[in-house]
Design an enzyme around this catalytic site. Structure first.
Site, PDB file in Angstrom:
ATOM      1  N   TYR A 298      23.233  -7.495  -8.500  1.00  0.00           N
ATOM      2  CA  TYR A 298      21.918  -7.851  -9.018  1.00  0.00           C
ATOM      3  C   TYR A 298      21.998  -9.312  -9.409  1.00  0.00           C
ATOM      4  O   TYR A 298      22.898  -9.702 -10.169  1.00  0.00           O
ATOM      5  CB  TYR A 298      21.554  -7.014 -10.245  1.00  0.00           C
ATOM      6  CG  TYR A 298      21.005  -5.656  -9.880  1.00  0.00           C
ATOM      7  CD1 TYR A 298      19.869  -5.548  -9.094  1.00  0.00           C
ATOM      8  CD2 TYR A 298      21.618  -4.498 -10.311  1.00  0.00           C
ATOM      9  CE1 TYR A 298      19.360  -4.309  -8.739  1.00  0.00           C
ATOM     10  CE2 TYR A 298      21.113  -3.255  -9.966  1.00  0.00           C
ATOM     11  CZ  TYR A 298      19.985  -3.179  -9.178  1.00  0.00           C
ATOM     12  OH  TYR A 298      19.483  -1.959  -8.832  1.00  0.00           O
TER      13      TYR A 298
ATOM     14  N   ASP B 190      15.448  -5.260  -3.600  1.00  0.00           N
ATOM     15  CA  ASP B 190      14.247  -4.437  -3.772  1.00  0.00           C
ATOM     16  C   ASP B 190      13.953  -4.118  -5.233  1.00  0.00           C
ATOM     17  O   ASP B 190      13.222  -3.184  -5.535  1.00  0.00           O
ATOM     18  CB  ASP B 190      14.370  -3.127  -2.969  1.00  0.00           C
ATOM     19  CG  ASP B 190      15.567  -2.290  -3.403  1.00  0.00           C
ATOM     20  OD1 ASP B 190      16.258  -2.684  -4.363  1.00  0.00           O
ATOM     21  OD2 ASP B 190      15.813  -1.245  -2.770  1.00  0.00           O
TER      22      ASP B 190
ATOM     23  N   HIS C 141      15.755   2.531  -2.255  1.00  0.00           N
ATOM     24  CA  HIS C 141      16.404   2.579  -3.566  1.00  0.00           C
ATOM     25  C   HIS C 141      16.323   3.995  -4.160  1.00  0.00           C
ATOM     26  O   HIS C 141      16.021   4.195  -5.338  1.00  0.00           O
ATOM     27  CB  HIS C 141      15.737   1.564  -4.507  1.00  0.00           C
ATOM     28  CG  HIS C 141      16.597   1.065  -5.630  1.00  0.00           C
ATOM     29  ND1 HIS C 141      16.967  -0.244  -5.772  1.00  0.00           N
ATOM     30  CD2 HIS C 141      17.174   1.710  -6.674  1.00  0.00           C
ATOM     31  CE1 HIS C 141      17.706  -0.383  -6.861  1.00  0.00           C
ATOM     32  NE2 HIS C 141      17.852   0.801  -7.415  1.00  0.00           N
TER      33      HIS C 141
HETATM   34  C1  PPY Z   1      18.604   2.008 -10.695  1.00  0.00           C
HETATM   35  O1  PPY Z   1      18.481   2.554 -11.794  1.00  0.00           O
HETATM   36  O2  PPY Z   1      18.026   2.395  -9.701  1.00  0.00           O
HETATM   37  C2  PPY Z   1      19.424   0.840 -10.581  1.00  0.00           C
HETATM   38  O3  PPY Z   1      19.842   0.498  -9.537  1.00  0.00           O
HETATM   39  C3  PPY Z   1      19.631   0.018 -11.760  1.00  0.00           C
HETATM   40  C4  PPY Z   1      18.458  -0.766 -12.020  1.00  0.00           C
HETATM   41  C5  PPY Z   1      18.174  -0.967 -13.302  1.00  0.00           C
HETATM   42  C6  PPY Z   1      17.123  -1.725 -13.610  1.00  0.00           C
HETATM   43  C7  PPY Z   1      16.341  -2.319 -12.643  1.00  0.00           C
HETATM   44  C8  PPY Z   1      16.622  -2.078 -11.351  1.00  0.00           C
HETATM   45  C9  PPY Z   1      17.684  -1.310 -11.041  1.00  0.00           C
END
Ligand code: PPY
Length: 497
Positions: free
Chosen positions: A235, A263, A355
């Site tokens: 990230y 994403d 995701h």
């Molecule tokens: C998720 O919880 O899907 C993650 O990958 C962690 C996350 C946490 C906060 C924003 C985006 C993703």
């Protein structure tokens, strides 16, 4: 141990951790700053003021949260743990009931597939942990949209011996799948991501280490066997110096691929996760918003997401190439145009993903995106897949080797599996994870035979009928995953006036 007071944050666990800096403890000098800094809001700080907050803190804070986010001048020195008030841990009736359910789990032998782990996990996981792992965005439509392609097997081929091993970014893998990055591994088990590392070594698969792991990056790398291949999911931090440090450290530690998540410029709205805090806290507090109008009283995901840079864009990719020689892969590509752009920038590949249905609801499934990407990259650049120079990956909704084989047939190099492994170790610990990978091996063996494909190279596009994939009209039987996962506000009670 982690303690919080109105003017101090002091993780004792650092005292025993060789990976951490030597100044060992972190004390905020200014109460006001502490209250404002906590992504969970001031309430949580005040609730644990001066007390052992380890249980609450550890799973949902990456171990370097303070070292990374707190300026050095706020780190005031070591803590004498003996001076910290011990907290009486009260075991609630709810927790006792959960322990009883854990004791009543069916033996691992009775687990036949990855869905079974999910069914057990739902019953034995702590409520907050289940809410975070299982939640998906909005109405959770995308979360159940992954099964619209069908097999076209061939017959009368010699499948006495079948081999489902492959290579991913040039590295051997015993199966065409990898353990994809999922955050906060300790919510499900105190050993968190290290369970995945050890199982990956045992079964010859590759683990993608998450930025938002509960274990530290170095703990996870140190838990690997010599020569074990690991990837890193990134990230991107608004502070590019932090990102640069992370990336270059990962490369130095031998990470073999950098998967940049693209994403999640903002957290998807995961209402099940949000409801956790919503229910746990004083109702008068729930609608309080932070300085930017963001509700700071919500679940685990929101508490960890604020550092992610929504400004990340295509121009940044050159910078990544300048700071690392690791192969760069974009994780979270959702249409052919972006896949083509990634190819034109000479990246090593893309992960076609929604995701896990946790970001944009109604985003298409990875396998649907795959069909269009393969078609368009052939048309526009003459590419065929699988392709060593530009690899396609898919994740989301994978529960069976058949899910993987469909993606492989359609051109994917490998497929990422996330939640099922979390559920496996959350419900049965390391043995659960071991069993999950064994189940997948068994499924690959059987399904390669049934497909008429002795090796992964024999799993070809003609073996899948994806003609319905863009119609979104495929009839699916009652969707157990969805039926048991989605939770409406069914226990809503009206406040007394
Ligand atoms: C998720 O919880 O899907 C993650 O990958 C962690 C996350 C946490 C906060 C924003 C985006 C993703």
């Amino acid at each position: 141990m982690f303690t919080m007071s109105q003017n101090s944050w002091m993780p004792r666990s650092v005292l025993n951790d060789p990976c951490r800096p030597s100044w060992q403890a972190f004390v905020l000098s200014d109460a006001e700053l502490a209250l404002n800094l906590s992504p969970g809001g001031s309430k949580i700080i005040l609730k644990y003021a001066g007390k052992d907050a380890t249980q609450e803190y550890d799973p949902i804070h990456p171990p370097d949260a303070i070292t990374t986010n707190l300026p050095p001048e706020k780190h005031l020195g070591p803590v004498a743990p003996d001076t910290v008030e011990k907290v009486q841990i009260v075991i609630t009736d709810e927790e006792k009931a959960r322990q009883a359910r854990i004791a009543a789990r069916p033996p691992l032998d009775e687990i036949l597939n990855l869905h079974d782990f999910e069914a057990i996990a739902r019953q034995v996981m702590a409520e907050k942990a289940w809410a975070y792992y299982s939640s998906a965005a909005d109405d959770e439509i995308t979360n159940r949209e992954n099964h619209a392609a069908y097999h076209r097997p061939r017959i009368l081929r010699d499948v006495t011996k079948v081999d489902w091993s492959t290579t991913i970014l040039g590295h051997k893998s015993s199966m065409p799948l990898y353990i994809t990055a999922t955050a906060l591994g300790k919510l499900g088990h105190p050993d968190g991501e290290m369970i995945l590392t050890r199982a990956a070594a045992k079964h010859g698969v590759i683990q993608m280490i998450p930025t938002l792991a509960s274990c530290s990056f170095d703990e996870i790398v140190d838990a690997a066997q010599p020569g074990q291949v690991q990837f890193f999911q990134l990230y991107v931090n608004k502070d590019r110096n932090i990102t640069k440090r992370l990336v270059q450290h990962a490369e130095k530690r031998g990470i073999k691929g950098l998967f940049i998540t693209v994403d999640a410029p903002q957290l998807g709205r995961r209402e099940k996760d949000m409801r956790m805090k919503f229910e746990a806290e004083d109702p008068s507090e729930v609608s309080k918003t932070g300085s930017k109008g963001v509700d700071r009283s919500q679940g685990a995901a929101r508490a960890i997401s604020s550092f992610i840079d929504p400004g990340l864009n295509w121009n940044d990719l050159k910078w990544f190439k300048d700071i690392t020689a690791m192969p760069l892969i974009l994780k979270g590509v959702q249409c052919w145009e972006d896949a083509l752009e990634a190819y034109d920038l000479n990246l090593a590949g893309v992960v076609l993903s929604n995701h896990g249905g946790r970001q944009l609801d109604f985003a298409r499934s990875g396998i649907e995106i795959l069909v269009e990407v393969v078609e368009k990259l052939k048309e526009k650049r003459g590419l065929t897949f699988p392709n060593e120079q530009f690899q396609l990956f898919v994740d989301g909704g994978v529960r069976r080797a058949t899910d993987v084989l469909k993606a492989v047939a359609l051109g994917a190099t490998a497929v990422g599996v996330g939640r099922p492994f979390l559920y496996a170790y959350s419900s049965y610990g390391p043995e659960g994870m071991d069993k999950a990978l064994q189940i997948l091996h068994d499924e690959f063996e059987m399904n390669l035979r049934l497909l008429g494909a002795p090796t992964i190279r024999d799993v070809v596009p003609e073996m899948v009928d994806a003609s319905n994939i863009h119609s979104h009209l495929v009839a699916v039987p009652g969707d157990r995953l969805y039926d048991s996962n989605y939770e409406s506000m069914q226990h809503a009670t009206l406040r007394e006036l």
